[in-house]
Design a protein around this motif. Structure first.
Motif, PDB file in Angstrom:
ATOM      1  N   TRP A 388      44.665  35.619  38.833  1.00  0.00           N
ATOM      2  CA  TRP A 388      43.844  36.529  38.053  1.00  0.00           C
ATOM      3  C   TRP A 388      42.667  35.722  37.505  1.00  0.00           C
ATOM      4  O   TRP A 388      42.822  34.926  36.576  1.00  0.00           O
ATOM      5  CB  TRP A 388      44.660  37.152  36.923  1.00  0.00           C
ATOM      6  CG  TRP A 388      45.806  37.963  37.469  1.00  0.00           C
ATOM      7  CD1 TRP A 388      45.798  39.308  37.750  1.00  0.00           C
ATOM      8  CD2 TRP A 388      47.098  37.490  37.833  1.00  0.00           C
ATOM      9  NE1 TRP A 388      47.010  39.698  38.258  1.00  0.00           N
ATOM     10  CE2 TRP A 388      47.833  38.597  38.323  1.00  0.00           C
ATOM     11  CE3 TRP A 388      47.719  36.234  37.800  1.00  0.00           C
ATOM     12  CZ2 TRP A 388      49.142  38.482  38.773  1.00  0.00           C
ATOM     13  CZ3 TRP A 388      49.018  36.117  38.253  1.00  0.00           C
ATOM     14  CH2 TRP A 388      49.718  37.239  38.733  1.00  0.00           C
ATOM     15  N   ILE A 397      41.893  47.036  34.229  1.00  0.00           N
ATOM     16  CA  ILE A 397      42.630  46.413  35.329  1.00  0.00           C
ATOM     17  C   ILE A 397      42.004  45.059  35.656  1.00  0.00           C
ATOM     18  O   ILE A 397      40.802  44.955  35.900  1.00  0.00           O
ATOM     19  CB  ILE A 397      42.630  47.290  36.591  1.00  0.00           C
ATOM     20  CG1 ILE A 397      43.315  48.628  36.312  1.00  0.00           C
ATOM     21  CG2 ILE A 397      43.329  46.564  37.746  1.00  0.00           C
ATOM     22  CD1 ILE A 397      44.769  48.512  35.918  1.00  0.00           C
ATOM     23  N   ALA A 399      42.138  42.318  38.458  1.00  0.00           N
ATOM     24  CA  ALA A 399      42.563  42.275  39.856  1.00  0.00           C
ATOM     25  C   ALA A 399      43.278  40.975  40.190  1.00  0.00           C
ATOM     26  O   ALA A 399      42.887  39.890  39.738  1.00  0.00           O
ATOM     27  CB  ALA A 399      41.353  42.448  40.765  1.00  0.00           C
ATOM     28  N   ASP A 400      44.325  41.097  40.989  1.00  0.00           N
ATOM     29  CA  ASP A 400      45.008  39.943  41.563  1.00  0.00           C
ATOM     30  C   ASP A 400      44.220  39.504  42.787  1.00  0.00           C
ATOM     31  O   ASP A 400      44.094  40.253  43.767  1.00  0.00           O
ATOM     32  CB  ASP A 400      46.434  40.327  41.945  1.00  0.00           C
ATOM     33  CG  ASP A 400      47.213  39.192  42.610  1.00  0.00           C
ATOM     34  OD1 ASP A 400      46.679  38.066  42.684  1.00  0.00           O
ATOM     35  OD2 ASP A 400      48.340  39.448  43.052  1.00  0.00           O
ATOM     36  N   ASP A 407      48.129  43.555  40.432  1.00  0.00           N
ATOM     37  CA  ASP A 407      47.109  43.651  39.395  1.00  0.00           C
ATOM     38  C   ASP A 407      47.742  43.672  38.011  1.00  0.00           C
ATOM     39  O   ASP A 407      48.880  44.109  37.825  1.00  0.00           O
ATOM     40  CB  ASP A 407      46.270  44.912  39.593  1.00  0.00           C
ATOM     41  CG  ASP A 407      45.445  44.876  40.868  1.00  0.00           C
ATOM     42  OD1 ASP A 407      45.258  43.777  41.423  1.00  0.00           O
ATOM     43  OD2 ASP A 407      45.002  45.954  41.314  1.00  0.00           O
ATOM     44  N   THR A 443      51.619  42.497  34.173  1.00  0.00           N
ATOM     45  CA  THR A 443      51.808  43.081  35.498  1.00  0.00           C
ATOM     46  C   THR A 443      53.051  43.972  35.489  1.00  0.00           C
ATOM     47  O   THR A 443      53.812  43.985  34.523  1.00  0.00           O
ATOM     48  CB  THR A 443      51.985  41.985  36.563  1.00  0.00           C
ATOM     49  OG1 THR A 443      53.189  41.257  36.293  1.00  0.00           O
ATOM     50  CG2 THR A 443      50.800  41.026  36.562  1.00  0.00           C
TER      51      THR A 443
END
Length: 604
Positions: A388, A397, A399-400, A407, A443
């Protein structure tokens, strides 16, 4: 002291390196001298040491074979017809290994497995029936090539179709006997300069095992086999991940032993037929389902032993003298019994490797970070479980950036969380978290298994606080700050089972006090094979703690606090950036890459 007689035919080509080593071995330690006092060296002793020859490892400075690859060496009497035994040693002057002869003056052939490359020295002496001995002297010098690559390697990264290619010999393929499915793998294919976690693996079961057209290794000699394996469920009977078939049965089987054992096992049969006697090297550690486990089976032709390693740790070693050469196909996902294919594997198999030598469990280099082949197979390459970067500018959010797609949800006001933090070391943005509002990111599930080797890292800037504060956590570990009067330290905390059903927390503290208000890079590794956890601060190793029975609780990844029992504890006060979680152990070089915002490139 009388120097050993150096045979010109053995050392003339090996140069100054072997000569220097030989002269250093001529100085016998007090322990060796005490051992030598056990035999008679009177004037009627045998006149000479035995002569040694080998076609596998000829004398001289031309490299042959490989470290870990066994070879045959023949000892002859060298004119001493009354010889009843030869005594030899490799790379020391102890002459401590005894060969008893079937009759006086006979030749004797033994198997020796080199453990280092470059010049190797054999010292030997001869004894007669009265126990009188010749001098222990240098009799043979041979040169060994470095560790050999596997003879077969199936990464199983195809992800489609019904065949898998051996990357060591691309003319060799393993073909599914029925329809084949593919699933998420443990060791993914290279993408640029990194490994992916996703990758693929063969999802076998039923009758969907894969088979080559013929054998890949001689199972009567020294060999090693390894694979990452995944059980969907606990088998009701035996289940085989890897085997090499004979006419009736398998020469070896690597997988799961059912019945009363219910254990990981590496097994070899006494002969190709039924009934055969099986020797099992099996583990006493519990077999877990729905988790990737690394299995390694080794046969040592020197000792006549077989060994099983689970996740880089030797779990069993037993004698098995009756090895035979199975000349049939290599089987992935099953074995052969009474002429029939059986013992199908109920799950997935990844990264299959086979060597025609022993894989070594000792480091072959002298530096402090050197690790054995066994360790590397179980801990490298590292697999990115989640990243991240925390460079968002709006929304809830984060994002991964890995291919895991895990995410994180921001529990904070996006207007104050984003666009406020800037790392003045890497010049990358981050997220700002308000401790009063208990802001954090979380998460929906875990990114890594914390009961296997893993590595984690994050950039952190901490405001001055008077309480513990966690930057990153997932169930059984936390990485952050531990408060103490007068100033606290950076800390890694790892949970393990205490044997009574509860958790015991182990702490690794930074050498110096934590610095408030400035960006600091925090990283940590848990080495499951060695049972050790280490904290790193700005790329420098701090304390290492011993861990046994590390836990996996399956909790979510929490950025800016620790999540337990449905609530947040030890919230973060300040900024965080570029969070990484990996399965496997990062090296110091890898951690420095992560510090710079790069993906590590360690390979097995």
């Amino acid at each position: 002291m009388r120097r050993p007689l150096l045979r010109a035919t053995a050392i003339s080509a090996v140069g100054a390196l072997a000569l220097s080593l030989a002269l250093s071995l001529a100085s016998v330690s007090p322990v060796a001298a005490e051992k030598r006092a056990d035999f008679d060296t009177t004037s009627v002793r045998p006149a000479s040491a035995p002569e040694v020859t080998s076609t596998d490892y000829p004398a001289g400075d031309r490299a042959h074979g490989s470290v870990g690859r066994a070879g045959e060496f023949t000892f002859s009497n060298n004119g001493v017809d009354a010889a009843t035994a030869y005594h030899y040693s490799v790379n020391d002057a102890s002459c401590s290994t005894k060969i008893t002869l079937d009759e006086p003056g006979a030749n004797a052939t033994v198997t020796i497995t080199p453990t280092r490359d470059g010049p190797n020295l054999i010292h030997a002496r001869t004894t007669d029936a009265q126990g009188r001995s010749s001098a222990c002297e240098l009799v043979y010098v041979f040169t060994v090539a470095p560790l050999a690559e596997p003879v077969a390697y199936f990464p199983l990264n195809e992800g489609q179709g019904t065949t898998s290619t051996d990357v060591m010999d691309r003319s060799r393929t393993a073909t599914a006997l029925q329809d084949l499915e593919w699933t998420r793998g443990r060791v993914g294919a290279r993408t640029g300069q990194s490994y992916r976690l996703e990758g693929t693996a063969a999802q076998v079961g039923g009758n969907s095992m894969l088979a080559t057209d013929g054998p890949v290794v001689d199972t009567s000699g020294s060999f090693s086999v390894s694979a990452w394996v995944y059980l969907d469920e606990l088998p009701t009977g035996n289940a085989t991940a890897l085997a090499q078939a004979g006419e009736s049965g398998s020469g070896f089987q690597l997988g799961y032993q059912g019945g009363d054992a219910q254990s990981w096992a590496f097994a070899m049969a006494s002969h190709d037929g039924d009934p055969a006697t099986w020797t099992y090297a099996d583990a006493t550690t519990p077999v877990e389902t729905e988790v990737w486990t690394h299995l390694l089976g080794i046969r040592d032709a020197d000792s006549g032993e077989i060994a099983l390693y689970v996740d880089g740790v030797e779990r069993s070693r037993v004698e098995h003298a009756d090895a035979w050469n199975a000349e049939g196909e290599l089987l992935l996902g099953g074995g052969k019994h009474e002429g029939e294919l059986t013992h199908q594997w109920p799950g997935a198999i990844d990264d299959v490797r086979i060597w025609d030598r022993q894989v070594f469990d000792e480091p072959l280099a002298g530096d402090r970070e050197a690790r054995s082949e066994v360790w590397k197979l179980a801990n490298r390459p590292t697999a990115l479980g989640g990243r991240w970067m925390l460079e968002e500018t709006e929304g809830t959010i984060a994002a991964d950036a890995s291919d895991h797609g895990l995410d994180a949800t921001l529990h904070a006001d996006p207007l104050t969380a984003w666009n406020q933090a800037m790392n003045d070391v890497t010049f990358a943005p981050g997220v700002s978290l308000n401790v009063a509002e208990r802001e954090h990111l979380i998460t929906e599930g875990p990114a890594i298994r914390t009961d296997r080797s893993y590595s984690v890292a994050a950039w952190a800037r901490l405001d001055e606080v008077d309480h513990d504060s966690v930057a990153l956590a997932q169930g059984a570990f936390t990485l952050g700050y531990e408060h103490a009067p007068g100033g606290g330290n950076w800390v890694l905390k790892v949970a393990s089972a205490d044997g009574a059903g509860a958790s015991e927390w182990h702490r690794s503290l930074s050498i110096h006090k934590a610095r408030f208000g400035g960006w600091t890079h925090l990283a940590a590794t848990y080495d499951h094979s060695l049972g050790q956890a280490t904290l790193y601060v700005d790329g420098v190793a701090q304390g290492t703690v011993e861990i046994s029975d590390a836990l996996h609780t399956g909790g979510p990844v929490t950025i800016g606090g620790s999540w337990s029992e449905g609530g947040l504890s030890d919230p973060w006060s300040g900024d965080l950036g570029d969070v990484h979680l990996y399965q496997g152990v990062l090296s110091r070089h890898d951690i420095n890459n992560v510090y710079e915002g790069l993906i590590p490139t360690s390979s097995p």
